[in-house]
Design a protein around this motif. Sequence first.
Motif, short mmCIF file in Angstrom:
data_model
loop_
_atom_site.label_atom_id
_atom_site.label_comp_id
_atom_site.label_asym_id
_atom_site.label_seq_id
_atom_site.Cartn_x
_atom_site.Cartn_y
_atom_site.Cartn_z
N THR A 91 6.09 -5.94 -9.48
CA THR A 91 4.86 -6.81 -8.46
C THR A 91 6.22 -7.44 -7.45
O THR A 91 6.10 -7.47 -5.92
N ALA A 95 5.85 -6.40 -3.31
CA ALA A 95 5.63 -7.22 -1.97
C ALA A 95 6.46 -7.99 -1.39
O ALA A 95 5.73 -8.49 -0.68
N LYS A 195 2.86 3.12 5.36
CA LYS A 195 2.58 1.75 6.12
C LYS A 195 1.74 2.55 7.45
O LYS A 195 1.21 1.32 8.80
N TYR A 199 -1.55 1.31 5.37
CA TYR A 199 -1.37 0.55 4.60
C TYR A 199 -0.79 -0.33 4.44
O TYR A 199 0.40 -0.57 5.28
N HIS A 200 -1.04 -1.44 3.24
CA HIS A 200 -0.58 -3.11 3.68
C HIS A 200 0.52 -2.68 2.88
O HIS A 200 0.63 -1.64 1.51
N VAL A 202 1.76 -4.34 -0.09
CA VAL A 202 2.01 -4.22 -1.42
C VAL A 202 0.76 -2.51 -1.71
O VAL A 202 1.24 -1.55 -3.26
N SER A 203 -0.22 -2.47 -1.66
CA SER A 203 -0.71 -0.94 -1.59
C SER A 203 0.02 0.13 -1.52
O SER A 203 0.00 1.42 -2.16
N SER A 304 -5.19 -1.60 0.87
CA SER A 304 -4.82 -3.74 0.30
C SER A 304 -5.35 -3.32 -1.00
O SER A 304 -6.41 -2.90 -1.46
N GLU A 307 -3.25 -8.44 -1.39
CA GLU A 307 -2.02 -7.92 -1.55
C GLU A 307 -1.82 -9.54 -0.95
O GLU A 307 -0.82 -10.25 -1.97
N THR A 308 -2.20 -11.32 -1.10
CA THR A 308 -1.39 -12.08 -1.35
C THR A 308 -1.50 -12.90 -2.54
O THR A 308 -0.59 -13.43 -2.98
N ARG A 311 1.41 -11.55 -4.19
CA ARG A 311 2.55 -11.94 -3.41
C ARG A 311 2.98 -13.44 -3.67
O ARG A 311 4.27 -14.24 -4.17
#
Length: 572
Positions: A91, A95, A195, A199-200, A202-203, A304, A307-308, A311
């Motif tokens: 993770t 992130a 990206k 895609y965000h 993390v995803s 996504s 994400e938050t 992180r």
Amino acid sequence: MAKSFSSTLSVLFSLRTVPVLTLMVFLLPVLAGLFSTIFPAFGYLPAIGQVSFTTAAWTQLFAHPALPNALLTSVSSGIIATLLSLILSLTFVAAWQGTNSFKRARQLLAPILAIPHSALAIGLAFLIAPSGWITRTISPWATGWERPPDIAVIHDEWGLSLILGLMIKETPYLLLMIVAALDQSQAKQRLKLAKTLGYHPVSAWIKGVLPVIYKQIRLPIYAVLAFSLSVVDIALILGPTTPPTLSILVLRWFNDPDLSYRTIAAAGALLQLGVVVGVIFLWWATEKAVSRLTRRWLANGKRSFAETPVRIFSRISLNSIFVLFFGSLLVIVFWSFTRRWQYPDFLPSVWSIQSWDRNINNLLWSSSATLIIGLISSLIAVILVIACLENEKRRKKSAGTGALWLVYLPLMIPQVSFLFGVQVLTIKAGIDATWLAMIWGHLLFVLPYVFLSLTDPYRQHDDRYIKVALSMGVSPTRAFWRIRLPMLLRPLLFALAIGFAVSVAQYLPTLFIGGGRFSTLTTEAVNLSASGNRRIIAVYALLQALLPLLCFATALALPNVIFRNRRTLREH
């Protein structure tokens, strides 16, 4: 003399048997040790008068009242520690890859990995104990505790402190393996492509990069899992005691004055091996199941994935691990120079070097033994690995996945499962409790790590420099000494430092093969951890931690000194 040595080395490099001979150096003792453990497990141990094969040892083993809880504690703590370490490392990379936080975390990996397990465990015990530094930090102003709380933090029956100690050591190692896998694959291109498709971060990383690099980090994960299931030194310092983990239970039987317990211990050692093999197989089966279950999710097009939360979780968790690590080192330093430190004082009230002065003779002997064994075994490992890799270069053929499995084999077999057999072999060979046996015993574990650390830099070295030298009439041997080795000096020294750090951390090999006649800083620190004198424990733990750090510092600084007039080689 130099020409004779160079020609001998050149012949050695030209031999196709060099990799086989190198594998034999550390694989044959492991396999022979396993077989020498199997016979006592089935009742055949002539040294105590048992010359017939029976299953009595297994009957006694499974009837032992401490076995069920020992098995449960070993399996649960090993799986949980490995799983949490893997989740945290994955993770964090997902992130934060490419950010300044990721670069700073990467720079901290080397000092963390350099510290021996037992030194870290001792510092963590000083930190989180009921009278530890964390409690002192918040007492009595926040807790009202004028005395240490009666809470079983260390040696707790659930193995939580053991899991925490394992996580602090395993997370940086897995993080380093993931980073190495990223450098070897097309991860950056895949991440950039994901990206650009919206895609965000993390995803994009989980869906685009993780499926590719997981195959490369599978063996390190298995090695971490095997270590967590069978660890001895950390379990002695942090793990539960009533009952202990399976590895500690087996160690107690091996050390029992009643020699009849040797057969039960041998059976327990094989059971430990069976547990490791079974859990690794279970992990592998889970991998396959997760791979099938997540195929549709990987291709569902969702851009996504939490994400938050990911992180925040990864940042806080990894920072907590770094804080616990450096806090553990700092509290060791404090205790080693303490004369009086009463609870709940935040800092010692009286400082002193008395603990160092009173133990100077023992410290000198233990440090000398640690240095001799560590440096010689690491140097032999580096020479053997260079021989194998140079042989690959000249044959233009790299070892395959099978060779990598063989390298990882000693790391995935529990030490307690074969070291008793190795001890029996050294006794029969008449080299037990000798410097030769000790160096060889450490080499079994040093060589795989040196190989893993040196393989990529050596294979990635640009051969065009050698080709230019050969085209000018320079012999292959001279080109090796004058071009390849100087250009690879930094990774060679780094591999030597890693090997030395691995040697310093070895507890069981020193205990079994040394026969009690060799005391290293690690054996002394672990043995003293059961005493109540934190000052002396801290002295040994601090010195045990300092030696590998000094070795790494030397490995980083020496190329800058040697190549001070050659900027390109300093930066190579």
